[in-house]
Design a protein around this motif. Structure first.
Motif, PDB file in Angstrom:
ATOM      1  N   PRO A  23       0.818  -1.224   0.000  1.00 46.12           N
ATOM      2  CA  PRO A  23       0.000   0.000   0.000  1.00 46.12           C
ATOM      3  C   PRO A  23       0.843   1.261   0.000  1.00 46.12           C
ATOM      4  N   GLY A  24       1.968   1.234   0.729  1.00 44.74           N
ATOM      5  CA  GLY A  24       2.814   2.422   0.766  1.00 44.74           C
ATOM      6  C   GLY A  24       3.365   2.773  -0.590  1.00 44.74           C
ATOM      7  N   ALA A  25       3.780   1.764  -1.361  1.00 45.17           N
ATOM      8  CA  ALA A  25       4.334   2.011  -2.690  1.00 45.17           C
ATOM      9  C   ALA A  25       3.271   2.564  -3.628  1.00 45.17           C
ATOM     10  N   VAL A  26       2.063   1.981  -3.593  1.00 43.11           N
ATOM     11  CA  VAL A  26       0.989   2.432  -4.490  1.00 43.11           C
ATOM     12  C   VAL A  26       0.614   3.877  -4.185  1.00 43.11           C
ATOM     13  N   ARG A 101       6.558   0.117 -13.710  1.00 46.40           N
ATOM     14  CA  ARG A 101       7.636  -0.503 -12.939  1.00 46.40           C
ATOM     15  C   ARG A 101       7.080  -1.186 -11.690  1.00 46.40           C
ATOM     16  N   LEU A 102       6.115  -0.534 -11.041  1.00 49.66           N
ATOM     17  CA  LEU A 102       5.520  -1.110  -9.840  1.00 49.66           C
ATOM     18  C   LEU A 102       4.625  -2.301 -10.181  1.00 49.66           C
ATOM     19  N   LEU A 103       3.781  -2.156 -11.192  1.00 45.49           N
ATOM     20  CA  LEU A 103       2.787  -3.179 -11.502  1.00 45.49           C
ATOM     21  C   LEU A 103       3.375  -4.382 -12.230  1.00 45.49           C
ATOM     22  N   VAL A 104       4.478  -4.167 -12.972  1.00 47.16           N
ATOM     23  CA  VAL A 104       5.043  -5.244 -13.782  1.00 47.16           C
ATOM     24  C   VAL A 104       6.258  -5.870 -13.108  1.00 47.16           C
ATOM     25  N   ARG A 105       7.176  -5.028 -12.627  1.00 48.08           N
ATOM     26  CA  ARG A 105       8.411  -5.545 -12.032  1.00 48.08           C
ATOM     27  C   ARG A 105       8.413  -5.447 -10.510  1.00 48.08           C
ATOM     28  N   ASP A 106       7.326  -4.921  -9.932  1.00 46.33           N
ATOM     29  CA  ASP A 106       7.219  -4.759  -8.479  1.00 46.33           C
ATOM     30  C   ASP A 106       8.371  -3.917  -7.940  1.00 46.33           C
ATOM     31  N   GLU A 107       8.703  -2.849  -8.664  1.00 48.05           N
ATOM     32  CA  GLU A 107       9.807  -1.975  -8.286  1.00 48.05           C
ATOM     33  C   GLU A 107       9.328  -0.532  -8.193  1.00 48.05           C
ATOM     34  N   VAL A 108       9.881   0.156  -7.239  1.00 48.70           N
ATOM     35  CA  VAL A 108       9.690   1.603  -7.123  1.00 48.70           C
ATOM     36  C   VAL A 108      11.068   2.223  -7.012  1.00 48.70           C
ATOM     37  N   ALA A 109      11.379   3.162  -7.880  1.00 46.04           N
ATOM     38  CA  ALA A 109      12.692   3.797  -7.827  1.00 46.04           C
ATOM     39  C   ALA A 109      12.882   4.482  -6.481  1.00 46.04           C
ATOM     40  N   PRO A 323      18.453  -8.234 -19.267  1.00 44.32           N
ATOM     41  CA  PRO A 323      18.463  -6.785 -19.479  1.00 44.32           C
ATOM     42  C   PRO A 323      19.453  -6.400 -20.567  1.00 44.32           C
ATOM     43  N   VAL A 324      19.076  -5.363 -21.325  1.00 38.85           N
ATOM     44  CA  VAL A 324      19.951  -4.881 -22.386  1.00 38.85           C
ATOM     45  C   VAL A 324      21.182  -4.222 -21.804  1.00 38.85           C
ATOM     46  N   ASP A 325      20.986  -3.468 -20.734  1.00 34.86           N
ATOM     47  CA  ASP A 325      22.080  -2.704 -20.146  1.00 34.86           C
ATOM     48  C   ASP A 325      21.983  -2.823 -18.642  1.00 34.86           C
ATOM     49  N   ALA A 326      23.033  -3.320 -18.051  1.00 29.84           N
ATOM     50  CA  ALA A 326      22.990  -3.499 -16.598  1.00 29.84           C
ATOM     51  C   ALA A 326      22.820  -2.190 -15.870  1.00 29.84           C
ATOM     52  N   ALA A 327      23.316  -1.094 -16.485  1.00 27.80           N
ATOM     53  CA  ALA A 327      23.190   0.221 -15.836  1.00 27.80           C
ATOM     54  C   ALA A 327      21.746   0.660 -15.772  1.00 27.80           C
ATOM     55  N   ASP A 328      20.901   0.078 -16.662  1.00 30.59           N
ATOM     56  CA  ASP A 328      19.500   0.470 -16.687  1.00 30.59           C
ATOM     57  C   ASP A 328      18.682  -0.299 -15.663  1.00 30.59           C
ATOM     58  N   THR A 329      19.289  -1.356 -15.079  1.00 29.32           N
ATOM     59  CA  THR A 329      18.567  -2.176 -14.126  1.00 29.32           C
ATOM     60  C   THR A 329      18.487  -1.457 -12.793  1.00 29.32           C
ATOM     61  N   PRO A 330      17.270  -1.237 -12.263  1.00 28.03           N
ATOM     62  CA  PRO A 330      17.137  -0.521 -10.990  1.00 28.03           C
ATOM     63  C   PRO A 330      17.678  -1.351  -9.842  1.00 28.03           C
ATOM     64  N   PRO A 331      18.007  -0.714  -8.735  1.00 30.36           N
ATOM     65  CA  PRO A 331      18.522  -1.440  -7.579  1.00 30.36           C
ATOM     66  C   PRO A 331      17.491  -2.404  -7.045  1.00 30.36           C
ATOM     67  N   PRO A 332      17.917  -3.462  -6.365  1.00 30.08           N
ATOM     68  CA  PRO A 332      16.979  -4.444  -5.830  1.00 30.08           C
ATOM     69  C   PRO A 332      16.029  -3.817  -4.825  1.00 30.08           C
ATOM     70  N   THR A 334      14.726  -3.097  -1.755  1.00 31.03           N
ATOM     71  CA  THR A 334      15.192  -3.172  -0.372  1.00 31.03           C
ATOM     72  C   THR A 334      14.440  -2.143   0.437  1.00 31.03           C
ATOM     73  N   ALA A 335      15.082  -1.738   1.530  1.00 29.68           N
ATOM     74  CA  ALA A 335      14.431  -0.769   2.420  1.00 29.68           C
ATOM     75  C   ALA A 335      14.304   0.594   1.782  1.00 29.68           C
ATOM     76  N   THR A 336      14.950   0.805   0.606  1.00 25.21           N
ATOM     77  CA  THR A 336      14.836   2.110  -0.029  1.00 25.21           C
ATOM     78  C   THR A 336      13.480   2.323  -0.662  1.00 25.21           C
ATOM     79  N   GLU A 337      12.737   1.233  -0.860  1.00 27.92           N
ATOM     80  CA  GLU A 337      11.427   1.368  -1.487  1.00 27.92           C
ATOM     81  C   GLU A 337      10.354   1.522  -0.431  1.00 27.92           C
ATOM     82  N   PRO A 338       9.313   2.277  -0.744  1.00 33.44           N
ATOM     83  CA  PRO A 338       8.199   2.387   0.182  1.00 33.44           C
ATOM     84  C   PRO A 338       7.495   1.054   0.293  1.00 33.44           C
ATOM     85  N   GLU A 339       7.095   0.719   1.436  1.00 37.07           N
ATOM     86  CA  GLU A 339       6.371  -0.543   1.638  1.00 37.07           C
ATOM     87  C   GLU A 339       4.970  -0.251   2.120  1.00 37.07           C
TER      88      GLU A 339
END
Length: 339
Positions: A23-26, A101-109, A323-332, A334-339
């Motif tokens: 919920p926090g990320a959404v 990014r959130l809905l497909v890869r479950d990631e939030v920058a 991934p095409v470019d590792a630099a384009d891959t967001p960080p895993p 972790t605690a940096t993302e809102p939960e």
């Protein structure tokens, strides 16, 4: 691995499951989207407001402006058009990228969820292809319609030919709408696949939607109903905010109208005075923010259907290219993302 069967409940509930799990990320993505659109909209209004107010002053004065005066008034407004067009595209891409990014890869920058990187530029390419397809369909429909009209014009069929041409034109429009809906549904997973694969995917969405066309049509219809219901309920609250912002001015105007016939300049001065009140600006700002917050939430729900379709199609990890470019891959995540 075999692609899982289409689950109608999962397709409808993908956004709500994401909301329940994170919920926090959404709400963080929705909140930042509302702030982004509010700032952009406010900037555009701030840039064009002086031009419109000056035009109102000239119109109320009853003078006869010269061409130089007109250009001086409308020039700044025209200058804002390219900024609003380009800025609107960038804002829309960043919002779409953050949601997918959130809905497909479950990631939030980390931090602010917006980026202007690989995902956004690939989404730009996908949307450009969509626009080209829409323009091509429009030109094709228009060309066939013009050809039909010319054929009837040079014929000697009289009223019968005209009636037949009208029927043919109506069928042509219906056919164009049906084809547009068909392409929109069959390509609906393209943006989500693009973000999931980190590669531009347009016609690769055809296999993802093969065999589930009518399920997707039903899913989008139900999603439209859900979005309409949410906007009807929350939209009423927003309307009350806007109404409360201008209620004092409406009462003052009603009392003025009972005693005298107000001049246009008096009405304009009253509007300016009301807009200068801090309470009015707070209520207008709150209403604008809530409306944009609601809009971003509904956009997330709408994107979730394509996100579910893409994830279902890529259910086997072996199907997902590296991934095409590792630099384009967001960080895993972790605690940096809102939960």
């Amino acid at each position: 691995m075999q692609t899982p069967a289409f689950d109608f409940g999962e397709a409808i509930g993908h956004f709500f499951k994401t909301l329940g799990r994170r919920p926090g990320a959404v709400f963080w993505v929705a909140f930042c989207n509302a702030i982004l659109f509010s700032v952009f909209t406010g900037l555009i209004l701030w840039l064009i407001a002086p031009g419109y107010l000056n035009m109102l002053d000239v119109a109320m004065s009853g003078g006869d402006p010269t061409p130089d005066d007109v250009w001086e008034l409308v020039g700044p407004v025209f200058a804002v058009v390219p900024l609003s067009f380009i800025g609107g595209i960038l804002v829309a891409l960043m919002a779409q990228g953050a949601w997918l990014r959130l809905l497909v890869r479950d990631e939030v920058a980390p931090g602010i969820p917006f980026r202007l990187g690989g995902d956004e530029f690939r989404l730009l390419a996908v949307n450009i292809v969509f626009i080209v397809i829409a323009i091509a369909l429009y030109i094709l429909t228009l060309g066939i319609g013009i050809g039909l009209a010319v054929a009837v014009g040079v014929s000697e069929g009289g009223a019968g030919a005209g009636a037949l041409a009208g029927l043919g034109g109506g069928l042509l429009v219906i056919g164009a709408i049906v084809l547009a809906v068909f392409l929109a549904v069959r390509l609906s997973a393209a943006p989500a696949l693009t973000v999931l694969d980190r590669r531009v995917r347009v016609f690769d969405a055809m296999p993802a939607t093969r065999g589930i066309f009518w399920w997707l049509v039903l899913t989008y219809i139900v999603m439209v109903i859900i979005i309409f219901a949410a906007q009807s309920v929350l939209g009423t609250m927003i309307q009350f905010l806007f109404l409360g912002a201008f209620m004092p001015m409406m009462f003052e105007f009603a009392m003025m109208a009972e005693s005298t016939n107000p001049e246009p300049t008096a009405i304009l001065d009253m509007l300016r005075e009301q807009l200068s009140e801090p309470g009015t600006m707070v209520m207008l700002g709150a209403g604008l923010f809530l409306s944009l917050f609601l809009q971003t939430l509904t956009e997330g729900a709408w994107h979730s259907v394509g996100a579910y379709t893409a994830r279902r199609h890529r259910a086997s990890a072996a199907d997902v290219p590296p991934p095409v470019d590792a630099a384009d891959t967001p960080p895993p995540a972790t605690a940096t993302e809102p939960e």
